[in-house]
Design a protein around this motif. Structure first.
Motif, PDB file in Angstrom:
ATOM      1  N   ALA A   1       0.840  -1.209   0.000  1.00 38.74           N
ATOM      2  CA  ALA A   1       0.000   0.000   0.000  1.00 38.74           C
ATOM      3  C   ALA A   1       0.869   1.250   0.000  1.00 38.74           C
ATOM      4  O   ALA A   1       0.539   2.261  -0.642  1.00 38.74           O
ATOM      5  N   ARG A   2       1.990   1.201   0.695  1.00 40.22           N
ATOM      6  CA  ARG A   2       2.913   2.339   0.705  1.00 40.22           C
ATOM      7  C   ARG A   2       3.474   2.582  -0.701  1.00 40.22           C
ATOM      8  O   ARG A   2       3.545   3.727  -1.157  1.00 40.22           O
ATOM      9  N   GLU A   3       3.854   1.526  -1.390  1.00 38.30           N
ATOM     10  CA  GLU A   3       4.392   1.664  -2.738  1.00 38.30           C
ATOM     11  C   GLU A   3       3.354   2.242  -3.695  1.00 38.30           C
ATOM     12  O   GLU A   3       3.660   3.115  -4.525  1.00 38.30           O
ATOM     13  N   LEU A   4       2.115   1.756  -3.592  1.00 39.87           N
ATOM     14  CA  LEU A   4       1.056   2.234  -4.472  1.00 39.87           C
ATOM     15  C   LEU A   4       0.775   3.725  -4.256  1.00 39.87           C
ATOM     16  O   LEU A   4       0.616   4.492  -5.216  1.00 39.87           O
ATOM     17  N   ALA A   5       0.711   4.140  -2.988  1.00 39.88           N
ATOM     18  CA  ALA A   5       0.439   5.551  -2.690  1.00 39.88           C
ATOM     19  C   ALA A   5       1.610   6.440  -3.093  1.00 39.88           C
ATOM     20  O   ALA A   5       1.411   7.554  -3.593  1.00 39.88           O
ATOM     21  N   ARG A   6       2.818   5.946  -2.893  1.00 37.36           N
ATOM     22  CA  ARG A   6       3.991   6.726  -3.298  1.00 37.36           C
ATOM     23  C   ARG A   6       3.986   6.947  -4.813  1.00 37.36           C
ATOM     24  O   ARG A   6       4.231   8.064  -5.291  1.00 37.36           O
ATOM     25  N   ARG A   7       3.682   5.909  -5.570  1.00 34.28           N
ATOM     26  CA  ARG A   7       3.652   6.021  -7.024  1.00 34.28           C
ATOM     27  C   ARG A   7       2.587   7.034  -7.460  1.00 34.28           C
ATOM     28  O   ARG A   7       2.812   7.848  -8.359  1.00 34.28           O
ATOM     29  N   ALA A   8       1.425   6.980  -6.800  1.00 34.35           N
ATOM     30  CA  ALA A   8       0.352   7.920  -7.139  1.00 34.35           C
ATOM     31  C   ALA A   8       0.782   9.363  -6.877  1.00 34.35           C
ATOM     32  O   ALA A   8       0.481  10.272  -7.665  1.00 34.35           O
TER      33      ALA A   8
ATOM     34  N   GLU B   1       3.912  10.524  -6.803  1.00 35.38           N
ATOM     35  CA  GLU B   1       5.019  10.910  -7.677  1.00 35.38           C
ATOM     36  C   GLU B   1       4.565  11.153  -9.116  1.00 35.38           C
ATOM     37  O   GLU B   1       5.118  12.021  -9.802  1.00 35.38           O
ATOM     38  N   GLN B   2       3.574  10.401  -9.569  1.00 30.90           N
ATOM     39  CA  GLN B   2       3.120  10.562 -10.952  1.00 30.90           C
ATOM     40  C   GLN B   2       2.366  11.861 -11.160  1.00 30.90           C
ATOM     41  O   GLN B   2       2.351  12.416 -12.271  1.00 30.90           O
ATOM     42  N   GLY B   3       1.706  12.363 -10.121  1.00 36.33           N
ATOM     43  CA  GLY B   3       1.063  13.667 -10.204  1.00 36.33           C
ATOM     44  C   GLY B   3      -0.237  13.708 -10.969  1.00 36.33           C
ATOM     45  O   GLY B   3      -0.735  14.797 -11.280  1.00 36.33           O
TER      46      GLY B   3
ATOM     47  N   LEU C   1       3.491  10.672   1.760  1.00 37.51           N
ATOM     48  CA  LEU C   1       4.434  11.626   2.345  1.00 37.51           C
ATOM     49  C   LEU C   1       5.877  11.147   2.247  1.00 37.51           C
ATOM     50  O   LEU C   1       6.723  11.590   3.029  1.00 37.51           O
ATOM     51  N   HIS C   2       6.142  10.271   1.297  1.00 32.63           N
ATOM     52  CA  HIS C   2       7.504   9.737   1.175  1.00 32.63           C
ATOM     53  C   HIS C   2       8.516  10.862   1.009  1.00 32.63           C
ATOM     54  O   HIS C   2       9.630  10.797   1.551  1.00 32.63           O
ATOM     55  N   HIS C   3       8.162  11.887   0.266  1.00 33.53           N
ATOM     56  CA  HIS C   3       9.056  13.033   0.056  1.00 33.53           C
ATOM     57  C   HIS C   3       8.683  14.207   0.958  1.00 33.53           C
ATOM     58  O   HIS C   3       9.194  15.321   0.767  1.00 33.53           O
TER      59      HIS C   3
ATOM     60  N   PRO D   1      -1.849  14.249  -3.511  1.00 34.45           N
ATOM     61  CA  PRO D   1      -3.237  13.773  -3.517  1.00 34.45           C
ATOM     62  C   PRO D   1      -3.831  13.846  -2.115  1.00 34.45           C
ATOM     63  O   PRO D   1      -3.115  13.694  -1.118  1.00 34.45           O
ATOM     64  N   SER D   2      -5.122  14.083  -2.039  1.00 36.06           N
ATOM     65  CA  SER D   2      -5.801  14.027  -0.750  1.00 36.06           C
ATOM     66  C   SER D   2      -5.970  12.571  -0.324  1.00 36.06           C
ATOM     67  O   SER D   2      -5.853  11.646  -1.127  1.00 36.06           O
ATOM     68  N   LEU D   3      -6.251  12.371   0.951  1.00 34.74           N
ATOM     69  CA  LEU D   3      -6.468  11.040   1.519  1.00 34.74           C
ATOM     70  C   LEU D   3      -7.928  10.881   1.902  1.00 34.74           C
ATOM     71  O   LEU D   3      -8.559  11.819   2.409  1.00 34.74           O
TER      72      LEU D   3
END
Length: 323
Positions: free
Chosen positions: A43-50, A52-54, A76-78, A86-88
């Motif tokens: 789930a962390r990887e999926l949210a990070r990708r979302a 970063e892609q913008g 919030l990886h960065h 993105p909103s949560l």
């Protein structure tokens, strides 16, 4: 609005059929992509990708507090990004769902989905503060990656109980409130060395250390957890709109444990734990918990092993949440 629905397929209280119905309902109002998690950390990887892609406006976590925590850490990886992330949104599917309930969402997944759709149509959201944990410079844990938490962290007794519960869940036991109670009693019985004086110290800039802590609970909101439908307030003044709160205990004898348990079960937004062996802090920006011996550590109910030192920062307005 483009949205990513991150689904935990083994969420405790949501069946596969219910998840399909919820996804269909969300897709009626959103350009929805659905992704099911396949392993811890996915789930962390999926949210990070979302993030970063913008191209994604909203990430929805369908699962328990562990799934929400992973999604938050991915977004919030960065770090916070001035509202450009993105909103949560959260649809509760776990056994306790502390974060969703602290936001005022219904604890039922179907009702929460209806509330989410209504909030989207009304453009209703809020910016919330979060907790950030890092390794302490100069300690054995200095290089441990930073991690965000949404509602609580524990260092010491509380985290030890969660570690015991997780070991039983890995063997196929269901996460129930009775399981937590049994493991709390067993952990208390086994951990005799620290009952009367712990090894944890509280360190703050410009303040004298507070030593001998046995139990430390860091809260980003209230309630701290739920016992069934009963909210438990370890730090009643904690809020998504302030810094971090700390409740700590310097003595955990049998009598003290019984007294603190009674206080927690009868706690309210106006009254939490109290007494000469209780240390309480409110609206703190930063502090460190350090132990002479490695202690169990947890974030948002996820046991992260043993640490000797952890540093906490309260970050205001870290993330926008649809509510």
């Amino acid at each position: 609005m483009r949205a990513l629905l991150v689904v935990n397929p083994v969420a405790t209280t949501t069946s596969a059929r219910t998840r399909d119905v919820l996804a269909h309902a969300l897709a009626s109002d959103l350009k929805l992509e659905v992704a099911a998690t396949e392993y811890r950390g996915h789930a962390r990887e999926l949210a990070r990708r979302a993030a970063e892609q913008g191209t994604t406006d909203l990430v929805i976590a369908l699962g328990g507090d562990g799934t929400v925590n992973e999604v938050v850490n991915g977004l919030l990886h960065h770090g916070p990004d001035g509202g450009r992330l993105p909103s949560l949104a959260v649809v509760p599917g776990g056994s306790t769902n502390v974060f969703a309930r602290a936001l005022g969402l219904p604890n039922d997944a179907v009702e929460a989905t209806g509330a989410l759709l209504g909030a989207l149509r009304d453009d209703s959201s809020r910016e919330i503060g979060l907790g950030l944990v890092t390794g302490t410079p100069g300690s054995a844990d200095a290089e441990i990656p930073a991690r965000w938490f949404t509602f609580c962290a524990g260092f010491g007794f509380d985290a030890g109980v969660i570690g015991r519960v997780e070991s039983h869940r890995e063997r196929g036991k269901r996460s129930t409130h009775s399981l937590y109670v049994r493991q709390a009693v067993r952990h208390f019985t086994d951990d005799r060395q620290q009952r009367h004086r712990g090894t944890i110290s509280l360190l703050r800039d410009g303040q004298a250390p507070v030593d001998g802590l046995v139990l430390t609970i860091v809260c980003n909101t209230a309630p701290w957890t739920f016992f069934g439908n009963r909210p438990i307030y370890a730090a009643p003044r904690a809020s998504f709109d302030t810094g971090l709160d700390l409740t700590a205990v310097t003595r955990l004898s049998s009598a003290a444990l019984a007294r603190f348990t009674t206080q927690l079960l009868s706690s309210s937004p106006e009254r939490g734990m109290s007494g000469k062996h209780v240390v309480s802090l409110h609206d703190e920006t930063s502090f460190t918990l350090q132990s002479q011996a490695p202690q169990p550590f947890q974030l948002d109910g996820d046991h992260l092993g043993l640490r000797t030192s952890v540093s906490f920062t309260g970050v205001r307005r870290a993330l926008r949440v649809i509510v």
